[in-house]
Scaffold this active site. Sequence first.
Site: not given
Length: 316
Positions: A240-243
């Site tokens: 998710g996102g930058d993970e």
Amino acid sequence: MGAPCAYVSLHRRRDASHDDVLLLIEDVTEISDVDVQNLRQRDFLERLLDSMQEIVLTVDRTGHISWASRRCAGLRSKNLFAASRPTATFTDTWDAAYLSGSSPAAPVEAVLELGDGSMGLFELVFSELDAREHEGSALLVVGRDLTSIRRLEEKVKQQAMYDGLTGLFNHSQFHMILEREMERSRRTGRQLGLIFFDLDRFKAINDTYGHQAGDTVLRRVAAGISAVVRKGMDFPCRYGGDEFAVVVTEVTPEIMEGLARRIREGVVTSCKGAVDLSMGLAMLTPPDTGESLVQRADRASYAAKKLDGVKVRWAD
């Protein structure tokens, strides 16, 4: 109403006292109208069949094709079994024996050569033809084109499994993979690990250059990860996102740490140094659930942000 139509015949009669001609005029106007209507109806039905997305064939019990609609007209006089190949879901014998029963055969999903060099995937549905309408025992075969349906199904499947931006497994698929591989690890005794990381300096890129630039970075991150993971053994996911997370199977701590370093090098190189990674590593332990394994790797990733140099931290 059309002009009258008549059948005219002359018959010469001779006897000892007479030599004359018999003129016979027979009104066939109504019969002619029926013929015209039949021709019109036949033309209409042929145009109707030609406009259908489905293909239509008539075959005998040996699979010989006696008639085919325009889309597959090249199949006429060929054999259905020679011109088609069932998909892997079909387990019966694909030959004339399949049509030998008294009742119509079950529908079959098959790849069909259309006679013009092209091929298509069709569901073939068989129906008995009335013997009065066709010489001998014959079957009507209607083929429903499955090509676009399968393409749409594949697209939906891709959307369900993969992240649309990066092409990596998505969040929901990550959890399914993790649970599956945890179960396999416990069954086989082969070790399982999880690499979890986010991107350092990514927020600054979004704030400075906009989200379009950020999306480009995320795609490059995915390319860097995909270039170094082991195909079929490691499963890279966008959490998710930058993970990001990588489920690592059949691994030792030493191998997993080496893989984490190669992932970091691949991402940094792919992104030309624009971002770095803070990486948390965790091995599956007997008490772990999927949730606890992710939490341990996530906490290690957060702790790695405080490190200098190569930011890789093992979970406690």
